[in-house]
Design a protein around this motif. Structure first.
Motif, PDB file in Angstrom:
ATOM      1  N   VAL A  41       8.274   0.966   3.935  1.00 53.35           N
ATOM      2  CA  VAL A  41       8.235  -0.465   4.271  1.00 53.35           C
ATOM      3  C   VAL A  41       8.197  -1.309   3.003  1.00 53.35           C
ATOM      4  O   VAL A  41       8.906  -2.325   2.890  1.00 53.35           O
ATOM      5  CB  VAL A  41       7.032  -0.776   5.185  1.00 53.35           C
ATOM      6  CG1 VAL A  41       6.858  -2.288   5.348  1.00 53.35           C
ATOM      7  CG2 VAL A  41       7.221  -0.109   6.547  1.00 53.35           C
ATOM      8  N   GLU A  42       7.384  -0.909   2.044  1.00 63.73           N
ATOM      9  CA  GLU A  42       7.302  -1.678   0.803  1.00 63.73           C
ATOM     10  C   GLU A  42       8.637  -1.677   0.064  1.00 63.73           C
ATOM     11  O   GLU A  42       9.020  -2.694  -0.536  1.00 63.73           O
ATOM     12  CB  GLU A  42       6.200  -1.104  -0.085  1.00 63.73           C
ATOM     13  CG  GLU A  42       4.799  -1.397   0.452  1.00 63.73           C
ATOM     14  CD  GLU A  42       3.704  -0.716  -0.363  1.00 63.73           C
ATOM     15  OE1 GLU A  42       4.050   0.133  -1.226  1.00 63.73           O
ATOM     16  OE2 GLU A  42       2.511  -1.031  -0.142  1.00 63.73           O
ATOM     17  N   ALA A  43       9.343  -0.560   0.086  1.00 64.02           N
ATOM     18  CA  ALA A  43      10.661  -0.491  -0.556  1.00 64.02           C
ATOM     19  C   ALA A  43      11.639  -1.440   0.140  1.00 64.02           C
ATOM     20  O   ALA A  43      12.447  -2.124  -0.520  1.00 64.02           O
ATOM     21  CB  ALA A  43      11.191   0.937  -0.524  1.00 64.02           C
ATOM     22  N   ALA A  44      11.593  -1.504   1.470  1.00 65.63           N
ATOM     23  CA  ALA A  44      12.477  -2.400   2.228  1.00 65.63           C
ATOM     24  C   ALA A  44      12.162  -3.860   1.936  1.00 65.63           C
ATOM     25  O   ALA A  44      13.065  -4.692   1.768  1.00 65.63           O
ATOM     26  CB  ALA A  44      12.346  -2.109   3.722  1.00 65.63           C
ATOM     27  N   VAL A  45      10.882  -4.186   1.863  1.00 68.69           N
ATOM     28  CA  VAL A  45      10.456  -5.561   1.545  1.00 68.69           C
ATOM     29  C   VAL A  45      11.016  -5.980   0.201  1.00 68.69           C
ATOM     30  O   VAL A  45      11.546  -7.086   0.034  1.00 68.69           O
ATOM     31  CB  VAL A  45       8.915  -5.661   1.562  1.00 68.69           C
ATOM     32  CG1 VAL A  45       8.438  -6.966   0.921  1.00 68.69           C
ATOM     33  CG2 VAL A  45       8.383  -5.556   2.983  1.00 68.69           C
ATOM     34  N   LYS A  46      10.881  -5.096  -0.795  1.00 66.47           N
ATOM     35  CA  LYS A  46      11.371  -5.404  -2.135  1.00 66.47           C
ATOM     36  C   LYS A  46      12.886  -5.534  -2.165  1.00 66.47           C
ATOM     37  O   LYS A  46      13.434  -6.432  -2.824  1.00 66.47           O
ATOM     38  CB  LYS A  46      10.912  -4.304  -3.095  1.00 66.47           C
ATOM     39  CG  LYS A  46      11.242  -4.581  -4.555  1.00 66.47           C
ATOM     40  CD  LYS A  46      10.650  -3.505  -5.456  1.00 66.47           C
ATOM     41  CE  LYS A  46      10.963  -3.806  -6.923  1.00 66.47           C
ATOM     42  NZ  LYS A  46      10.381  -2.751  -7.818  1.00 66.47           N
ATOM     43  N   LYS A  47      13.570  -4.674  -1.418  1.00 65.18           N
ATOM     44  CA  LYS A  47      15.038  -4.656  -1.443  1.00 65.18           C
ATOM     45  C   LYS A  47      15.638  -5.939  -0.872  1.00 65.18           C
ATOM     46  O   LYS A  47      16.597  -6.498  -1.427  1.00 65.18           O
ATOM     47  CB  LYS A  47      15.544  -3.447  -0.655  1.00 65.18           C
ATOM     48  CG  LYS A  47      17.068  -3.318  -0.632  1.00 65.18           C
ATOM     49  CD  LYS A  47      17.497  -2.054   0.088  1.00 65.18           C
ATOM     50  CE  LYS A  47      19.014  -1.915   0.093  1.00 65.18           C
ATOM     51  NZ  LYS A  47      19.431  -0.686   0.799  1.00 65.18           N
ATOM     52  N   ILE A  48      15.081  -6.455   0.237  1.00 64.34           N
ATOM     53  CA  ILE A  48      15.691  -7.618   0.897  1.00 64.34           C
ATOM     54  C   ILE A  48      14.946  -8.922   0.618  1.00 64.34           C
ATOM     55  O   ILE A  48      15.343  -9.984   1.104  1.00 64.34           O
ATOM     56  CB  ILE A  48      15.816  -7.407   2.419  1.00 64.34           C
ATOM     57  CG1 ILE A  48      14.421  -7.274   3.054  1.00 64.34           C
ATOM     58  CG2 ILE A  48      16.666  -6.187   2.713  1.00 64.34           C
ATOM     59  CD1 ILE A  48      14.493  -7.111   4.579  1.00 64.34           C
ATOM     60  N   GLY A  49      13.862  -8.838  -0.185  1.00 64.10           N
ATOM     61  CA  GLY A  49      13.150 -10.051  -0.574  1.00 64.10           C
ATOM     62  C   GLY A  49      12.419 -10.733   0.564  1.00 64.10           C
ATOM     63  O   GLY A  49      12.398 -11.974   0.651  1.00 64.10           O
ATOM     64  N   TYR A  50      11.785  -9.947   1.405  1.00 63.32           N
ATOM     65  CA  TYR A  50      11.071 -10.526   2.551  1.00 63.32           C
ATOM     66  C   TYR A  50       9.828 -11.283   2.097  1.00 63.32           C
ATOM     67  O   TYR A  50       9.060 -10.814   1.251  1.00 63.32           O
ATOM     68  CB  TYR A  50      10.666  -9.414   3.522  1.00 63.32           C
ATOM     69  CG  TYR A  50       9.749  -9.880   4.639  1.00 63.32           C
ATOM     70  CD1 TYR A  50      10.242 -10.627   5.700  1.00 63.32           C
ATOM     71  CD2 TYR A  50       8.388  -9.574   4.601  1.00 63.32           C
ATOM     72  CE1 TYR A  50       9.394 -11.069   6.719  1.00 63.32           C
ATOM     73  CE2 TYR A  50       7.538 -10.004   5.618  1.00 63.32           C
ATOM     74  CZ  TYR A  50       8.052 -10.751   6.672  1.00 63.32           C
ATOM     75  OH  TYR A  50       7.208 -11.185   7.665  1.00 63.32           O
ATOM     76  N   GLN A  51       9.605 -12.479   2.666  1.00 57.59           N
ATOM     77  CA  GLN A  51       8.399 -13.266   2.464  1.00 57.59           C
ATOM     78  C   GLN A  51       7.742 -13.486   3.822  1.00 57.59           C
ATOM     79  O   GLN A  51       8.394 -13.974   4.745  1.00 57.59           O
ATOM     80  CB  GLN A  51       8.725 -14.632   1.833  1.00 57.59           C
ATOM     81  CG  GLN A  51       9.300 -14.552   0.430  1.00 57.59           C
ATOM     82  CD  GLN A  51       8.262 -14.085  -0.574  1.00 57.59           C
ATOM     83  OE1 GLN A  51       7.075 -14.332  -0.403  1.00 57.59           O
ATOM     84  NE2 GLN A  51       8.722 -13.407  -1.620  1.00 57.59           N
ATOM     85  N   PRO A  52       6.477 -13.129   3.987  1.00 59.63           N
ATOM     86  CA  PRO A  52       5.830 -13.269   5.290  1.00 59.63           C
ATOM     87  C   PRO A  52       5.700 -14.729   5.705  1.00 59.63           C
ATOM     88  O   PRO A  52       5.550 -15.623   4.866  1.00 59.63           O
ATOM     89  CB  PRO A  52       4.448 -12.632   5.082  1.00 59.63           C
ATOM     90  CG  PRO A  52       4.205 -12.726   3.616  1.00 59.63           C
ATOM     91  CD  PRO A  52       5.551 -12.576   2.971  1.00 59.63           C
ATOM     92  N   ASP A  53       5.769 -14.978   6.992  1.00 57.75           N
ATOM     93  CA  ASP A  53       5.563 -16.308   7.563  1.00 57.75           C
ATOM     94  C   ASP A  53       4.064 -16.501   7.763  1.00 57.75           C
ATOM     95  O   ASP A  53       3.482 -16.032   8.736  1.00 57.75           O
ATOM     96  CB  ASP A  53       6.311 -16.420   8.901  1.00 57.75           C
ATOM     97  CG  ASP A  53       6.263 -17.824   9.474  1.00 57.75           C
ATOM     98  OD1 ASP A  53       5.329 -18.572   9.128  1.00 57.75           O
ATOM     99  OD2 ASP A  53       7.151 -18.175  10.277  1.00 57.75           O
TER     100      ASP A  53
END
Length: 338
Positions: A41-53
């Protein structure tokens, strides 16, 4: 140019190849999450630049991950150093600090506490202008979330408390000056409406009681709210007849210390030569001035970190407690015999 679509938790789940519920558990630090799941999950967050709402999270959890901090005066070195330590430590725990300066009076502090509540902060750190105000006490009571008091001691209030042991440090300084032959010692300190002043006065008076010598000054001088007031009071003291003039001054607080030093400089008086001087609260430049000024000091960063640890324990459901941290008297060049 059209705005790019917002990256969502669903996109994180797709890239990580897991369910949305699994991503949610990772974000909430659920104990059932395996190390391999967290890494994906952390790798996916970093890859697509997710920012939590954060707004959506707040509505869902009923928390904002924000804690309010109100102090009397950010220009005060103690509060500045304390706050830096608190911001870093709270951030590591996943919290933001909403920092505000006290208006300096009971009504203003009360309104600010109410404003924090309106912003739905999860908890409060408070160093109020007074800890004797019923108006402030009622506002704190009305705030239903955890509260940590920073060197304030409201009675009949459920809250965590972090204190500095001002009395012991001041007592040690006063006893040392008495041992050096001083009898006319002036303690110039802040308002009696806060715990540090009351504790400094206690330590000062206890030193004379223990030493069983006559104190030539009737009582500690309290109610000094600013540098300019401290400067004026020091001038008044040093213009007394020689038999009544202080041979030593102890200050209570950074602003008072600065005011006293300004006055002595204006009058052409040198601490350690014309009189002894002990500063309540240390400052970096007090160590490099010549002569070096004696101090009663406390660890500013430790104070802030201790307050954060106590707050995190309250947020996890533990009961409030009181923690008292030491102060230390360091005799330097300005603690001299009469």
């Amino acid at each position: 140019m059209a705005d790019l679509p917002r990256v969502t938790i669903h996109d994180v789940a797709t890239v990580a190849g897991v369910a949305v519920s699994s991503v949610s558990r990772v974000f909430s630090n659920h104990p059932s999450v395996s190390p391999s799941m967290r890494l994906r999950v952390e790798a996916a967050v970093k890859k697509i630049g997710y920012q939590p709402d954060l707004v959506a999270q707040s509505l869902r959890t009923g928390t904002t991950r924000t804690v309010g901090l109100m102090v009397r005066d950010f220009s005060n070195f103690f509060y500045g150093e304390m706050t830096k330590a608190m911001v870093s430590s709270m951030s590591e725990a996943g919290y933001n600090l909403l920092i505000m300066n006290s208006p300096g009076d009971a009504e203003g502090d009360s309104k600010m506490i109410e404003m924090f509540a309106q912003k739905r902060v999860d908890a409060l750190f408070l160093a109020t202008a007074s800890d004797k105000s019923e108006v402030i006490r009622k506002s704190i009571n009305a705030f239903k979330n955890p509260v940590v008091l920073l060197d304030r001691d409201f009675s009949h209030l459920v809250a965590g408390r972090v204190f500095a042991d001002h009395a012991t440090g001041l007592q040690s300084a006063t006893k040392d000056l008495i041992a050096l032959g001083h009898r006319n010692i002036a303690l110039v300190t802040g308002t009696a409406g806060i715990r540090p002043t009351r504790e400094r006065c206690k330590g000062f008076n206890d030193a004379f009681k223990e030493s069983k010598v006559k104190h030539e000054v009737a009582a500690p001088i309290t109610g000094i709210p600013s540098t300019s007031n401290a400067r004026a009071k020091t001038k008044e003291l040093m213009n007394l007849p020689k038999s009544k003039r202080p041979t030593a001054i102890i200050t209570g607080g950074v602003d008072v210390t600065i005011g006293v030093l300004e006055c002595l400089s204006e009058m052409g008086l040198t601490p350690g030569q014309d009189l002894s001087l002990v500063a309540g609260d240390d400052l970096p430049w007090l160590r490099v001035l010549r002569p070096r000024i004696s101090t009663v000091s406390r660890d500013y960063q430790l104070f802030g970190l201790t307050a954060v640890d106590l707050m995190l324990s309250l947020l996890s459901g533990e009961k409030p407690k009181t923690i008292t941290l030491p102060t230390r008297y360091e005799a330097r060049d300005t603690s001299r015999p009469v």
